[in-house]
Design a protein around this motif. Structure first.
Motif, mmCIF file in Angstrom:
data_model
loop_
_atom_site.group_PDB
_atom_site.id
_atom_site.type_symbol
_atom_site.label_atom_id
_atom_site.label_comp_id
_atom_site.label_asym_id
_atom_site.label_seq_id
_atom_site.Cartn_x
_atom_site.Cartn_y
_atom_site.Cartn_z
ATOM 1 N N TYR A 1 93.422 134.179 26.617
ATOM 2 C CA TYR A 1 94.486 134.529 25.677
ATOM 3 C C TYR A 1 95.719 133.632 25.822
ATOM 4 O O TYR A 1 96.475 133.454 24.863
ATOM 5 C CB TYR A 1 94.830 136.035 25.721
ATOM 6 N N THR A 2 95.896 133.012 27.010
ATOM 7 C CA THR A 2 97.020 132.072 27.160
ATOM 8 C C THR A 2 96.822 130.868 26.232
ATOM 9 O O THR A 2 97.765 130.407 25.584
ATOM 10 C CB THR A 2 97.142 131.597 28.623
ATOM 11 N N ILE B 1 93.074 136.133 31.069
ATOM 12 C CA ILE B 1 94.365 135.399 30.969
ATOM 13 C C ILE B 1 94.133 133.924 30.590
ATOM 14 O O ILE B 1 94.917 133.347 29.822
ATOM 15 C CB ILE B 1 95.213 135.541 32.251
ATOM 16 N N ALA C 1 97.659 131.877 22.781
ATOM 17 C CA ALA C 1 99.110 132.018 22.602
ATOM 18 C C ALA C 1 99.746 130.641 22.388
ATOM 19 O O ALA C 1 100.556 130.446 21.475
ATOM 20 C CB ALA C 1 99.717 132.707 23.825
ATOM 21 N N TYR D 1 101.102 141.844 31.545
ATOM 22 C CA TYR D 1 101.080 140.392 31.302
ATOM 23 C C TYR D 1 100.725 140.099 29.838
ATOM 24 O O TYR D 1 101.300 139.218 29.215
ATOM 25 C CB TYR D 1 100.057 139.698 32.215
ATOM 26 N N LEU D 2 99.750 140.839 29.319
ATOM 27 C CA LEU D 2 99.346 140.643 27.918
ATOM 28 C C LEU D 2 100.491 141.043 26.984
ATOM 29 O O LEU D 2 100.795 140.325 26.021
ATOM 30 C CB LEU D 2 98.094 141.467 27.613
ATOM 31 N N HIS E 1 104.179 130.275 29.513
ATOM 32 C CA HIS E 1 102.786 130.732 29.448
ATOM 33 C C HIS E 1 101.878 129.986 30.416
ATOM 34 O O HIS E 1 101.133 130.607 31.174
ATOM 35 C CB HIS E 1 102.262 130.626 28.015
ATOM 36 N N LEU F 1 95.946 138.391 19.596
ATOM 37 C CA LEU F 1 95.892 137.971 21.004
ATOM 38 C C LEU F 1 94.976 138.870 21.833
ATOM 39 O O LEU F 1 94.313 138.393 22.756
ATOM 40 C CB LEU F 1 97.314 137.998 21.589
ATOM 41 N N SER G 1 106.519 137.491 23.862
ATOM 42 C CA SER G 1 107.065 136.141 24.028
ATOM 43 C C SER G 1 106.695 135.237 22.848
ATOM 44 O O SER G 1 107.564 134.572 22.264
ATOM 45 C CB SER G 1 106.562 135.560 25.356
ATOM 46 N N ILE G 2 105.399 135.224 22.449
ATOM 47 C CA ILE G 2 105.031 134.297 21.357
ATOM 48 C C ILE G 2 105.605 134.777 20.026
ATOM 49 O O ILE G 2 105.918 133.970 19.163
ATOM 50 C CB ILE G 2 103.504 134.028 21.237
ATOM 51 N N SER H 1 103.128 138.376 27.052
ATOM 52 C CA SER H 1 102.735 137.186 26.289
ATOM 53 C C SER H 1 102.865 137.430 24.795
ATOM 54 O O SER H 1 103.307 136.554 24.046
ATOM 55 C CB SER H 1 101.285 136.795 26.598
ATOM 56 N N THR H 2 102.497 138.641 24.358
ATOM 57 C CA THR H 2 102.577 138.965 22.934
ATOM 58 C C THR H 2 104.024 138.936 22.453
ATOM 59 O O THR H 2 104.353 138.299 21.444
ATOM 60 C CB THR H 2 101.972 140.368 22.682
#
Lengths: 530, 76
Positions: A151-152, A148, A155, A51-52, A107, A180, A58-59, A55-56
């Motif tokens: 860090y969301t 989550i 992000a 998941y992390l 996110h 992140l 993705s951003i 997210s990384t």
């Protein structure tokens, strides 16, 4: 590795990372930090690290997309006739807003799915049953990756800041990954902004003795707060909150006060360990607490408690909502109708309500957290409404609002209101919270406290004396900090025999008075659960 | 500047806007005050204050606020 207070973190991961960081050549230090961060995440959440990573990636991609859209738009604008420019600008803004919307859907959608789907769907089923319909909604249960909720928000803030032109999009995937996932901030924050930490982390400055001492001191202070006070109060709090109907209202009130103290000691202690850990590497994370119990109003309390969450909500929800075009129009009408003071209060309450609903929900997917949010909304809204009246009345009665007695009265009132809120925050469900509050009103007697019955419920006389003395110490430290004294720096500037004596005394204090071993249950990291 | 001080004093008569340099950092102004100040400034000086301008530095003193207003007026 259950928390920053575990031996695995304090005796293994942190020293090993510091050691490797110290002996590694400059360019590889950032790799050590990133690897340590992923080892930490893996040790806590295992394969949920995907998941992390998602997210990384993705951003990183969405940030570059925002930048590309802006660059293409600028090129079009440079070639366009003046009468076409307005339409082109609107087109660029539409595209960028679309990207931000996609980012929020990805996110926040992921966070909602993992953290809240169980709550919303089980409440949906309850509603269906209430309407005499079959409860057909499937209620999933997901494992939550650690941090989550924290860090969301980092992000989303990064992408919105790129969109607003506050920061450029970062082309370096690994710098974003470190921003992140940096391990000291991962479990309980602080919620950092890109411009606050990303570049400093990437620079990976060399270790210096001053930072090492400052960081070490702060870690020790955090451990003392957690182990001497938060853990010491735990059994009493567990007993009262899990079996509240056995206790008199006065005991419940004491438990609510103790829980407020425990929450502060646990959370601010964890933040001390996080900030201290980061300082070992020369990185200054933003402060999350500024002596919140010195606040004179609830509004001020939230400027001093969990500061990075409050400023996140303010910057990304409160101001965008209250400064949006429709809200500005509404504010303008309200000012004409209700005057320049009450007009903005009424319209900004819409944004304030959004903030406090989000704040309540962010803390957990249960009704007592939503109630907690609405409780603070009501207090701040009421505070804003009566503020002009209070100013008028105090002036007419010639009361000096800056007199120490008046300020102490305000601070005491704020502390009481905070403790009531924390009662609902800690209660096992909203219904139990309401019953506990009702018991405080209907079944109140000082007799159990005066008779010393309190000491039979998980905290004895010496424990109480120790907690009170530590709170007095904290008060003195707080007063000095309010006056601008930097105690950490002051200690570091002392000669080494003085420093060693203080560190030795603090360690002995922790070993002797720390609440661990038989008869104590350490408190789980409270905010890591959010 | 005088007009700005009048606006600020109307919103928060209890504060000393001439001398105070830490209106935000010192927790003197809250978010509601800022919304009221933005609304009044936009009306009085015919500027639009975007969300990115709502940062502690711009609201920490009357002087900083005045500098922001002048900058926004220049940017049109």
């Amino acid at each position: 590795m259950a928390s920053y207070f575990s031996p695995q973190y304090l005796a293994l991961l942190l020293p090993a990372t510091v050691g490797l960081y110290a002996i590694t050549p400059h360019r590889a230090r950032r790799v050590i930090l990133l690897l340590a961060s992923y080892v930490f995440f893996w040790a806590v959440s295992g394969s949920l690290i995907v998941y992390l990573l998602f997210s990384t990636l993705s951003i990183h991609h969405l940030g570059l997309w925002l930048e590309l859209t802006a660059r293409n738009g600028k090129e079009k604008l440079a070639l366009a006739e003046s009468d076409q420019r307005k339409a082109i600008r609107a087109g660029i803004q539409r595209q960028q807003r679309g990207i931000i919307l996609l980012a929020v859907v990805i996110h926040i959608g992921l966070l909602l799915t993992l953290k809240y789907s169980h709550f919303f769907l089980s409440n949906g089923n309850a509603l269906l049953r209430f309407l005499h319909m079959p409860a057909i909604l499937p209620v999933p249960s997901f494992l939550l990756p650690i941090g989550i909720s924290f860090y969301t928000l980092q992000a989303v803030s990064y992408l919105i800041d790129v969109y607003r032109g506050k920061i450029p999009a970062d082309h370096n995937l690994f710098r974003l990954a470190l921003f992140l996932g940096f391990f000291p901030q991962m479990m309980e924050g602080p919620i950092c902004r890109y411009e606050q930490t990303a570049q400093r982390l990437w620079e990976a400055p060399p270790m210096c003795w001053n930072n090492f001492l400052l960081g070490g001191q702060r870690i020790l202070w955090g451990i003392i707060k957690k182990m001497v006070v938060a853990d010491r109060l735990n059994i009493f709090i567990l007993n009262v909150f899990s079996d509240y109907d056995q206790y008199n209202g006065s005991i419940i009130a004491v438990a609510a006060i103790c829980y407020t103290i425990q929450l502060y000691m646990d959370f601010s202690g964890t933040i001390d360990v996080a900030l201290g850990s980061a300082q070992l590497f020369g990185v200054a994370l933003p402060e999350n607490f500024q002596r919140p119990f010195f606040s004179r109003t609830i509004s001020e309390f939230w400027q001093r408690w969990h500061i990075t969450l409050g400023t996140w909500f303010k910057d990304y929800i409160f101001y965008p909502v209250s400064m949006s075009k429709p809200m500005k129009k509404l504010t303008s009408k309200a000012r004409k109708r209700f005057g320049p003071r009450y007009g903005p209060i009424l319209t900004s309450s819409v944004a304030l309500l959004c903030v406090w609903l989000c704040n309540g929900l962010w803390h957990g997917s249960a009704w007592n957290y939503i109630f907690f949010g609405l409780y603070h909304f009501a207090l701040i809204f009421a505070g804003n409404l009566v503020q002009p009246l209070v100013l008028t009345v105090t002036e007419r009665l010639h009361i000096n609002r800056n007199h120490i007695a008046y300020r102490l009265m305000q601070t005491l009132r704020t502390c009481i209101l905070v403790c009531i809120g924390e009662l609902f925050f800690r209660a096992e469900g909203l219904k139990n919270g309401l019953k506990m509050a009702w018991r405080m009103v209907t079944d109140w007697s000082f007799t159990p406290i005066l008779k010393g019955n309190l000491f039979a419920y998980g905290i004895d006389g010496p424990d109480t004396v120790l907690v009170v003395l530590f709170l007095v110490l904290l008060l003195v430290v707080g007063i000095l900090q309010e006056r601008g004294v930097k105690l950490g720096e002051a200690l570091v500037s002392k000669s080494w025999p003085v420093r060693i004596a203080v560190y030795y005394a603090a360690t002995c204090f922790l070993v002797i008075f720390g609440a661990y071993g038989i008869g104590y249950i350490p408190v789980d990291p409270i905010y890591a659960g959010f | 500047m005088e007009q700005l001080l009048e606006i600020l004093e109307e919103i928060r008569p209890d504060l000393d806007f001439v001398g105070c340099q830490d209106l935000i950092d010192g927790h003197h102004l809250n978010s509601l005050d800022i919304i009221s100040i933005v609304a009044e400034i936009e009306d009085a000086f015919d500027v639009t204050v975007p969300t990115v301008e709502v940062i502690p530095h711009n609201f920490n003193s009357a002087q900083n606020l005045w500098a922001m207003i002048q900058r926004l007026q220049e940017e049109g």
